[in-house]
Design a protein around this motif. Structure first.
Motif, PDB file in Angstrom:
ATOM      1  N   ALA A  81       0.638  -1.810  -0.222  1.00 28.80           N
ATOM      2  CA  ALA A  81       0.212   0.117  -0.079  1.00 28.80           C
ATOM      3  C   ALA A  81       0.869   1.647   0.012  1.00 28.80           C
ATOM      4  O   ALA A  81       0.018   2.400  -0.495  1.00 28.80           O
ATOM      5  N   ASP A  82       1.806   0.949   0.802  1.00 30.46           N
ATOM      6  CA  ASP A  82       2.650   2.418   0.763  1.00 30.46           C
ATOM      7  C   ASP A  82       4.218   2.367  -0.234  1.00 30.46           C
ATOM      8  O   ASP A  82       4.582   3.526  -0.110  1.00 30.46           O
ATOM      9  N   MET A  83       3.545   2.255  -1.392  1.00 32.95           N
ATOM     10  CA  MET A  83       4.408   2.155  -3.207  1.00 32.95           C
ATOM     11  C   MET A  83       3.323   2.737  -3.495  1.00 32.95           C
ATOM     12  O   MET A  83       2.106   2.481  -4.555  1.00 32.95           O
ATOM     13  N   ALA A  84       3.757   3.722  -4.733  1.00 38.75           N
ATOM     14  CA  ALA A  84       3.298   4.604  -5.587  1.00 38.75           C
ATOM     15  C   ALA A  84       2.298   3.441  -6.448  1.00 38.75           C
ATOM     16  O   ALA A  84       3.477   2.758  -7.127  1.00 38.75           O
ATOM     17  N   ILE A  85       1.785   3.125  -7.337  1.00 39.38           N
ATOM     18  CA  ILE A  85       1.459   2.100  -8.235  1.00 39.38           C
ATOM     19  C   ILE A  85       1.316   2.544  -9.352  1.00 39.38           C
ATOM     20  O   ILE A  85       1.987   1.596 -10.237  1.00 39.38           O
ATOM     21  N   ASN A  86       2.011   3.446 -10.209  1.00 42.55           N
ATOM     22  CA  ASN A  86       2.784   3.444 -11.044  1.00 42.55           C
ATOM     23  C   ASN A  86       4.141   2.729 -11.413  1.00 42.55           C
ATOM     24  O   ASN A  86       4.599   3.112 -11.958  1.00 42.55           O
ATOM     25  N   ASP A  87       4.834   3.153 -10.344  1.00 41.36           N
ATOM     26  CA  ASP A  87       6.366   2.447 -10.193  1.00 41.36           C
ATOM     27  C   ASP A  87       6.263   1.170  -9.947  1.00 41.36           C
ATOM     28  O   ASP A  87       7.309   0.721 -10.653  1.00 41.36           O
ATOM     29  N   GLY A  88       4.578   0.490 -10.195  1.00 39.12           N
ATOM     30  CA  GLY A  88       5.062  -1.182 -10.494  1.00 39.12           C
ATOM     31  C   GLY A  88       5.428  -1.429 -11.932  1.00 39.12           C
ATOM     32  O   GLY A  88       5.448  -3.011 -12.672  1.00 39.12           O
ATOM     33  N   ALA A  89       4.521   0.025 -12.846  1.00 40.15           N
ATOM     34  CA  ALA A  89       5.497  -0.381 -14.111  1.00 40.15           C
ATOM     35  C   ALA A  89       7.061  -1.011 -14.970  1.00 40.15           C
ATOM     36  O   ALA A  89       7.229  -1.641 -15.104  1.00 40.15           O
ATOM     37  N   PHE A  90       7.662   0.058 -13.385  1.00 41.52           N
ATOM     38  CA  PHE A  90       9.180  -0.585 -13.910  1.00 41.52           C
ATOM     39  C   PHE A  90       9.477  -1.528 -12.530  1.00 41.52           C
ATOM     40  O   PHE A  90      11.213  -1.881 -12.891  1.00 41.52           O
ATOM     41  N   MET A  91       8.689  -2.834 -12.033  1.00 36.36           N
ATOM     42  CA  MET A  91       9.492  -3.445 -11.503  1.00 36.36           C
ATOM     43  C   MET A  91      10.224  -4.640 -11.970  1.00 36.36           C
ATOM     44  O   MET A  91      10.891  -5.404 -12.141  1.00 36.36           O
ATOM     45  N   GLU A  92       9.691  -4.944 -13.267  1.00 41.48           N
ATOM     46  CA  GLU A  92      10.232  -6.185 -14.001  1.00 41.48           C
ATOM     47  C   GLU A  92      11.422  -5.333 -14.625  1.00 41.48           C
ATOM     48  O   GLU A  92      12.497  -6.161 -14.509  1.00 41.48           O
ATOM     49  N   PRO A  93      11.550  -4.896 -15.215  1.00 45.67           N
ATOM     50  CA  PRO A  93      12.664  -3.884 -15.312  1.00 45.67           C
ATOM     51  C   PRO A  93      14.084  -3.780 -14.495  1.00 45.67           C
ATOM     52  O   PRO A  93      15.513  -3.987 -14.832  1.00 45.67           O
ATOM     53  N   ILE A  94      13.461  -3.708 -13.136  1.00 49.50           N
ATOM     54  CA  ILE A  94      14.288  -3.340 -12.277  1.00 49.50           C
ATOM     55  C   ILE A  94      15.577  -5.132 -11.743  1.00 49.50           C
ATOM     56  O   ILE A  94      16.013  -4.963 -11.589  1.00 49.50           O
ATOM     57  N   THR A  95      14.136  -6.023 -11.210  1.00 50.60           N
ATOM     58  CA  THR A  95      14.092  -7.082 -11.480  1.00 50.60           C
ATOM     59  C   THR A  95      15.409  -8.210 -12.633  1.00 50.60           C
ATOM     60  O   THR A  95      15.969  -9.104 -11.518  1.00 50.60           O
TER      61      THR A  95
END
Length: 346
Positions: A133-147
């Motif tokens: 809940a404390d993470m900005a939802i739009n930041d989730g689009a960067f999850m795949e490239p970060i990993t």
């Protein structure tokens, strides 16, 4: 709903289509919040590299749960999620060992089936990672490239207290620079041929930066002489010259993780190949971003770094916009290099 459809020969268009229906027990309907264009999408867009056409691409996206089938018991309507694009079979010998990226029966969102360049998408529950809940939802689009970078670190048994060298300061490289700094690397060096990217790498946490167009490998190696031990090198540019450069720069017993995908033949000279032997380098092939337990520690680490605001994403974004502006930006990339992360915000 709207979706971005890619035809053969680089034709990209907007299309009105029905919201997809749930058909299977583990299906989840996701309302897309943010969806990123990946460098790996470019061959699918412009070089007929997709498995079929027409297709809706997009494997880097986040959104909210809109609806789910009866077999899904751990989600609630409105939950924020990120896409985990690979879907292995979980049954073959490779999957049983946790080698999900080597599954021969895998499916993949945005490549082997329609992806997230749309208002809504139906995916399997295993293709979703719940965001805190404390993470900005739009930041989730960067999850795949970060990993992607985090997976290379995982294969190398971590980057803490190592002298990390990132060759290629594109989106993957700049995210890896930040992750290495956040995870306790002794030093972080970024190498590229673009001075603006190197300036950004420095601002994002790189200890040292070098322009390999202006400096020879010998110059850079001399500057890194004090950091020649305990090296972990990530090659993220995916061109033959940078693979050779990585071998030239490596110190004794360095780890060299090959992350970038080559689209040209790699020809190593006898001298360069000899350096691999003489330096007793460890060559690590890094493919995708998954480990056991599914989808892997990489995804947990990325979530933690984002939730703690330890990664800066805004400087990496070249464009964010609606369907119309996104399509225009994609069409412009056909004539110009990809300027940075391009985001669709439905």
């Amino acid at each position: 709903m709207k979706s971005v459809v890619n035809d053969t020969d680089g034709i990209v268009r907007l299309e009105e289509c029905p919201v997809p229906e749930i058909h299977h027990e583990c299906d989840v309907l996701v309302k897309v919040a943010s969806s990123g264009l990946c460098g790996s999408d470019l061959p699918r867009l412009f070089k007929n590299g997709a498995h079929y056409y027409p297709i809706t691409l997009g494997h880097e996206f986040s959104g909210t749960v809109e609806k789910f089938a009866g077999g899904v018991t751990d989600l609630r309507i409105g939950d924020a999620v990120a896409c985990v694009p690979l879907l292995p079979c979980f049954e073959c010998p490779e999957c049983q060992k946790g080698f999900y990226s080597q599954c021969v029966k895998y499916d993949f969102i945005g490549s082997r089936r329609d992806g997230g360049f749309a208002e809504y998408i139906v995916v399997n529950r295993k293709n979703l990672f719940i965001l805190p809940a404390d993470m900005a939802i739009n930041d989730g689009a960067f999850m795949e490239p970060i990993t992607v970078g985090l997976h290379a670190f995982h294969l190398a048994q971590g980057c803490k207290d190592k002298n990390v060298i990132i060759i290629g300061a594109g989106t993957i490289g700049l995210l890896a620079v930040q992750c290495a700094a956040a995870l306790g690397a002794r030093s972080v060096t970024a190498i590229d041929i673009n001075p603006e990217k190197l300036t950004l790498a420095k601002a994002l946490g790189a200890t040292y930066t070098f322009n390999s167009r202006e400096l020879t490998a010998s110059d850079i190696r001399a500057a890194l002489h004090e950091m020649r031990f305990g090296q972990l090198i990530l090659e993220t540019a995916g061109v033959p010259q940078t693979v050779s450069l990585a071998v030239d720069l490596a110190g004794p017993h360095a780890q060299l993780a090959l992350v970038g995908t080559l689209h040209q033949d790699l020809n190593l000279s006898p001298t360069t190949f000899g350096k691999i032997l003489r330096k007793e380098l460890t060559i690590i092939g890094s493919w995708m971003n998954y480990s056991r337990p599914w989808p892997g520690v990489e995804w947990e680490t990325a979530t933690q770094l984002l939730a703690e605001r330890r990664l800066s994403l805004e400087p990496l974004i070249a464009h964010r916009g609606s369907f119309e502006s996104f399509v225009q930006q994609v069409q412009d990339i056909a004539q110009h290099p990809m300027p940075g992360k391009v985001l669709l915000i439905p």
